[in-house]
Scaffold this active site. Structure first.
Site, PDB file in Angstrom:
ATOM      1  N   HIS A  76       0.829  -1.206   0.000  1.00  0.00           N
ATOM      2  CA  HIS A  76       0.000   0.000   0.000  1.00  0.00           C
ATOM      3  C   HIS A  76       0.869   1.264   0.000  1.00  0.00           C
ATOM      4  O   HIS A  76       0.516   2.273   0.632  1.00  0.00           O
ATOM      5  CB  HIS A  76      -0.927  -0.013   1.221  1.00  0.00           C
ATOM      6  CG  HIS A  76      -2.207   0.730   1.037  1.00  0.00           C
ATOM      7  ND1 HIS A  76      -2.250   2.097   0.860  1.00  0.00           N
ATOM      8  CD2 HIS A  76      -3.490   0.310   1.008  1.00  0.00           C
ATOM      9  CE1 HIS A  76      -3.508   2.480   0.748  1.00  0.00           C
ATOM     10  NE2 HIS A  76      -4.283   1.412   0.822  1.00  0.00           N
TER      11      HIS A  76
ATOM     12  N   GLU B  41      -1.995  -0.474  -6.117  1.00  0.00           N
ATOM     13  CA  GLU B  41      -2.051  -1.688  -5.311  1.00  0.00           C
ATOM     14  C   GLU B  41      -2.378  -2.880  -6.216  1.00  0.00           C
ATOM     15  O   GLU B  41      -3.534  -3.115  -6.554  1.00  0.00           O
ATOM     16  CB  GLU B  41      -3.106  -1.542  -4.221  1.00  0.00           C
ATOM     17  CG  GLU B  41      -2.903  -0.334  -3.323  1.00  0.00           C
ATOM     18  CD  GLU B  41      -4.164   0.000  -2.546  1.00  0.00           C
ATOM     19  OE1 GLU B  41      -4.638  -0.880  -1.784  1.00  0.00           O
ATOM     20  OE2 GLU B  41      -4.692   1.113  -2.701  1.00  0.00           O
TER      21      GLU B  41
END
Length: 348
Positions: free
Chosen positions: A177, A312
């Site tokens: 992330h 992501e």
């Protein structure tokens, strides 16, 4: 290349968090911490030779523990969202932790991100982190062992290799992330960054950010990045999807064109270029829509709205409940393996 290891802090339970620094011969330095197997920093030169950290996050363990929006952390067992915090597998229903609005299971309630991983220096340019998730954690069944290996190459690539195996049938979906800002400062937003993404479709969401089940064409929409376009050009368009997410927070279905990056981002002032490659079917583009400047990040600077963008790499959100999405189910003993690459360079 060589790796240095230093003390970063102590967790409330006394576990030590260490900082691992890998540098190559091109003034690129990758820094990692074993809390959350976190990509802590990525220092790269701009076209003038000035070296900056191009990731958004925190200088201290205190920041990671108290103000985190998963900055740089590994996310699992299941990255992104699962509707109603539940799914069925093999005729059995699993009820997971509902940590978002008391409805959704988001990032598996942060289990992997909040854990202190074991770490070994795997090579002179690589660190490998490992973590075992016990049976029943956050409602998932089976003992699952995961490994994440980070490698910095001499051609300025950060290679992230994920592997995992569980002793029971389960779903698996891992990502990192990290928030990027190619300007190198959380005080400036990323709306002028130019993005190109090889994706012909994206996944629309509902008011709870759960996929509707539709896979929608990007053509003619604010989600079409097949031709280079600044992130901010259409982010405030009158589009219900952008309104629901307050910007981009959507899965893009990657086309995987041979010989091309799955996504390329350029920043015109610094000349920095970031290319992303993955073998997974999707990527969640998130543009820091809920950052608001109230949290202080690296260098004592507030982290403003749209201060960073995330790419992501992943299976699609809510895949366990969406039979038409690529399957994320793995049998007992079956290994999950995936590689994501972030390549940095400068454009004169």
């Amino acid at each position: 290349m060589a790796i240095s290891v230093s003390h970063y802090g102590f967790m409330p339970d006394g576990k030590e968090v260490k900082l691992y620094s890998i540098s190559n011969n091109n003034d690129v330095t990758l820094q990692l911490i074993n809390l959350g197997a976190t990509l802590q920093s990525l220092y790269t030169p701009d076209k003038y030779g000035r070296v900056n950290d191009i990731t958004i996050g925190f200088d201290s363990l205190y920041g990671h523990l108290n103000f985190t929006d998963y900055q740089g952390k590994v996310v699992g067992r299941y990255a992104n969202r699962i509707a109603n915090g539940s799914f069925s597998l093999g005729g059995k229903k699993y009820q997971l932790t509902q940590n978002e609005k008391d409805k959704t299971c988001l990032h598996s309630a942060g289990e992997f991100s909040d854990a202190v991983w074991d770490a070994i220096i795997a090579d002179d340019n690589a660190v490998e982190f490992s973590y075992t998730s016990p049976d029943g954690t956050s409602g998932f069944e089976g003992n699952l062992t995961a490994k994440v290996r980070y490698t910095l190459t001499e051609d300025n690539k950060v290679v992230i290799e994920y592997s995992a195996v569980c002793d029971k049938d389960t779903v698996m979906n891992f990502t990192n992330h990290v928030y990027f800002n190619l300007n190198g400062s959380a005080m400036s937003d990323v709306l002028d960054h130019e993005m190109q993404m090889n994706a012909s479709h994206y996944v629309p969401i509902d008011a709870d950010s759960i996929p509707t089940g539709e896979i929608r064409e990007v053509k003619g929409t604010a989600f079409d990045f097949n031709a280079p376009c600044t992130i901010g050009k259409r982010i405030y368009d009158n589009d219900e999807q952008l309104t629901l997410a307050r910007g981009y927070d959507h899965n893009f279905c990657l086309s995987h064109k041979e010989g091309e990056a799955d996504a390329t981002v350029k920043e015109p002032v610094s000349g920095r270029v970031l290319k992303m490659y993955t073998d997974l079917p999707g990527v969640q583009l998130y543009t820091g829509n809920f950052l608001d400047g109230s949290v202080v990040g690296k260098g004592g600077m507030p982290i403003v709205k749209h201060a960073g963008f995330c790419l992501e790499t992943q299976f699609y959100p809510d895949s366990p409940n969406q039979p038409d999405f690529p399957s994320c189910v793995f049998k007992a003993g079956e290994e999950f393996k995936s590689t994501t690459v972030f390549a940095v360079s400068v454009e004169e």
